[in-house]
Design a protein around this motif. Sequence first.
Motif, PDB file in Angstrom:
ATOM      1  N   ILE A   1      35.134  48.358  38.873  1.00 20.35           N
ATOM      2  CA  ILE A   1      36.146  47.309  38.875  1.00 20.35           C
ATOM      3  C   ILE A   1      35.749  46.316  37.777  1.00 20.35           C
ATOM      4  CG2 ILE A   1      37.102  45.421  40.233  1.00 20.35           C
ATOM      5  CD1 ILE A   1      36.469  47.072  42.705  1.00 20.35           C
TER       6      ILE A   1
ATOM      7  N   ARG B   1      34.453  43.296  36.000  1.00 25.82           N
ATOM      8  CA  ARG B   1      33.565  42.244  36.506  1.00 25.82           C
ATOM      9  C   ARG B   1      34.264  40.889  36.587  1.00 25.82           C
ATOM     10  NH1 ARG B   1      30.895  46.169  34.703  1.00 25.82           N
ATOM     11  NH2 ARG B   1      28.802  46.750  35.340  1.00 25.82           N
TER      12      ARG B   1
ATOM     13  N   ALA C   1      37.285  40.298  37.445  1.00 24.10           N
ATOM     14  CA  ALA C   1      38.052  40.249  38.699  1.00 24.10           C
ATOM     15  C   ALA C   1      37.133  39.945  39.876  1.00 24.10           C
ATOM     16  CB  ALA C   1      38.781  41.565  38.918  1.00 24.10           C
TER      17      ALA C   1
ATOM     18  N   LYS D   1      35.983  36.310  39.750  1.00 22.49           N
ATOM     19  CA  LYS D   1      37.052  35.414  40.199  1.00 22.49           C
ATOM     20  C   LYS D   1      37.138  35.409  41.725  1.00 22.49           C
ATOM     21  CE  LYS D   1      41.944  34.480  39.703  1.00 22.49           C
ATOM     22  NZ  LYS D   1      43.237  34.935  39.214  1.00 22.49           N
ATOM     23  N   MET D   2      37.053  36.588  42.330  1.00 24.65           N
ATOM     24  CA  MET D   2      37.108  36.667  43.801  1.00 24.65           C
ATOM     25  C   MET D   2      35.927  35.943  44.434  1.00 24.65           C
ATOM     26  SD  MET D   2      38.498  40.404  44.893  1.00 24.65           S
ATOM     27  CE  MET D   2      38.390  41.468  43.479  1.00 24.65           C
TER      28      MET D   2
END
Length: 175
Positions: free
Chosen positions: A13, A15, A17, A20-21
């Motif tokens: 995925i 990094r 993203a 941010k999560m």
Amino acid sequence: MASSSGNDDDLTIPRAAINKMIKEVLPNVRVANDARELVVNCCTEFIHLISSEANEICNKSDKKTISPEHVINALESLGFASYITEVKDVLQECKTVALKRRKASSRLENLGIPEEELLRQQQELFAKARQQQAELAQQEWLQMQQAAQQAQMAASASAAQQAGSSQDEDDEEDM
């Protein structure tokens, strides 16, 4: 987890993203880079596990496309039944957002004008354009006719002038 091609970057995925999560869930907590990398790897492994199980369920039901129901069934069979309610809520939210996007992107619906009326307006515009084109063609034809008449008159005047000057020469020779 190693990929079949040997390149783990293809199966991770982004990094950004994940970062941010993490910031959204834990805004006041610092997370080490190793921990972030571990979260990325765990997410990738979890997605691989769920998608593989969903694919098996899909194949058993003789389908070629994994549907949301296959993913939900995979969660249940892998022991993640506690997530199913939230997953169904998110699925419904995604469907609602997608429907709103489709409606927003449809120009006809945004105009609020029935399709029959739009077709009538289109036909009117085509008729106007044909009329304008015919008028332009007629104007061009008239201009060509006028130019031809002017050329003919100029040629006649020139011929008359030449005839007049040759007559004068004849008169001078007679004298």
